[in-house]
Write an enzyme that holds these catalytic residues in place. Structure first.
Site, PDB file in Angstrom:
ATOM      1  N   LYS A  47      42.857  36.139  41.034  1.00 47.48           N
ATOM      2  CA  LYS A  47      42.179  37.310  41.527  1.00 47.48           C
ATOM      3  C   LYS A  47      40.771  36.966  42.013  1.00 47.48           C
ATOM      4  O   LYS A  47      40.204  37.670  42.825  1.00 47.48           O
ATOM      5  CB  LYS A  47      42.054  38.365  40.436  1.00 47.48           C
ATOM      6  N   GLU A 103      39.919  29.490  47.504  1.00 48.10           N
ATOM      7  CA  GLU A 103      39.582  29.565  46.084  1.00 48.10           C
ATOM      8  C   GLU A 103      38.199  30.179  45.900  1.00 48.10           C
ATOM      9  O   GLU A 103      37.366  30.105  46.791  1.00 48.10           O
ATOM     10  CB  GLU A 103      39.547  28.149  45.493  1.00 48.10           C
ATOM     11  N   ASP A 104      37.961  30.730  44.730  1.00 43.18           N
ATOM     12  CA  ASP A 104      36.632  31.248  44.419  1.00 43.18           C
ATOM     13  C   ASP A 104      35.693  30.110  44.034  1.00 43.18           C
ATOM     14  O   ASP A 104      34.591  30.005  44.549  1.00 43.18           O
ATOM     15  CB  ASP A 104      36.678  32.325  43.327  1.00 43.18           C
ATOM     16  N   ASP A 107      35.951  24.026  39.880  1.00 40.93           N
ATOM     17  CA  ASP A 107      35.278  23.601  38.656  1.00 40.93           C
ATOM     18  C   ASP A 107      35.844  22.237  38.259  1.00 40.93           C
ATOM     19  O   ASP A 107      35.336  21.214  38.685  1.00 40.93           O
ATOM     20  CB  ASP A 107      35.504  24.656  37.573  1.00 40.93           C
ATOM     21  N   VAL A 157      29.065  31.423  36.244  1.00 40.42           N
ATOM     22  CA  VAL A 157      28.661  32.424  37.229  1.00 40.42           C
ATOM     23  C   VAL A 157      29.711  33.521  37.374  1.00 40.42           C
ATOM     24  O   VAL A 157      30.903  33.292  37.154  1.00 40.42           O
ATOM     25  CB  VAL A 157      28.384  31.777  38.603  1.00 40.42           C
ATOM     26  N   ARG A 169      33.416  41.297  38.495  1.00 31.27           N
ATOM     27  CA  ARG A 169      33.941  40.968  39.827  1.00 31.27           C
ATOM     28  C   ARG A 169      33.292  41.821  40.923  1.00 31.27           C
ATOM     29  O   ARG A 169      33.186  41.387  42.056  1.00 31.27           O
ATOM     30  CB  ARG A 169      35.455  41.184  39.888  1.00 31.27           C
TER      31      ARG A 169
END
Length: 184
Positions: A47, A103-104, A107, A157, A169
């Site tokens: 999401k 992608e957000d 990492d 973050v 969000r």
């Protein structure tokens, strides 16, 4: 009972709404030029990437196909579990197509590695990755994203689609979450 607001949980703002809009427009223009002779499948990793994805596809000038997948290595935690869970597969037939994974945040890089390996088995023409944020200190270079909005240090973050346990969000900026919010 202490009532808090999302803003009270933010230690600092890394990127403002205006900075994000500008960078997403730049990425959209760059991808439009790269794929001007193609119709890529642009796949949103749900999401977290949904807000970024929505703005990015509107900044993309050309033909493209939408797709949505759900993959997670976090669950409800503040750190990656180290295991990728595949929850929703691609809807489009990807054989012979250019695929852009949106992608957000990169990492550990495990999610992108997993998706690239999966797509290699599906006989796609090409796979490129674009992430809003690149935590460059946290993954080996071979697990890096092809395009990214911003490089960030190893901080937790939230905002602009990124969350902690499903919250934050909806913030229009990217901020560092106070450690007291997620610390054990």
């Amino acid at each position: 009972m202490h009532i808090t607001t999302a803003e009270n949980d933010i230690e600092s703002i890394l990127y403002t709404e205006e900075q994000i809009k500008k960078r997403v427009a730049e990425l959209g223009k760059e991808l439009s030029e790269i794929y001007k002779d193609s119709t890529p499948v642009m796949a949103c990793v749900l999401k977290g990437a949904s807000v970024f994805y929505t703005d990015l596809v509107r900044a993309f000038n050309g033909h493209m196909l939408f797709d949505f997948i759900s993959v997670s290595s976090y669950g409800q935690a503040a750190k990656s579990s180290g295991k990728v869970s595949f929850k929703k597969d691609f809807d489009n037939d990807l054989k012979g197509k250019d695929v852009i994974i949106v992608e957000d945040i990169v990492d550990t890089g495990l999610t992108l590695k997993y998706l690239k390996e999966l797509l290699a088995e599906r006989d796609v023409k090409s796979v490129k990755t674009v992430a809003l944020l690149n935590k460059y200190e946290c993954h080996p270079r071979d697990l890096d994203t092809d395009y990214f909005g911003f490089k960030i240090e190893n901080q937790f973050v939230v905002g602009y689609g990124l969350d902690y346990a499903g919250y934050y969000r909806n913030l229009p900026y990217i901020g560092v979450l106070k450690k007291s919010v997620y610390a054990d």
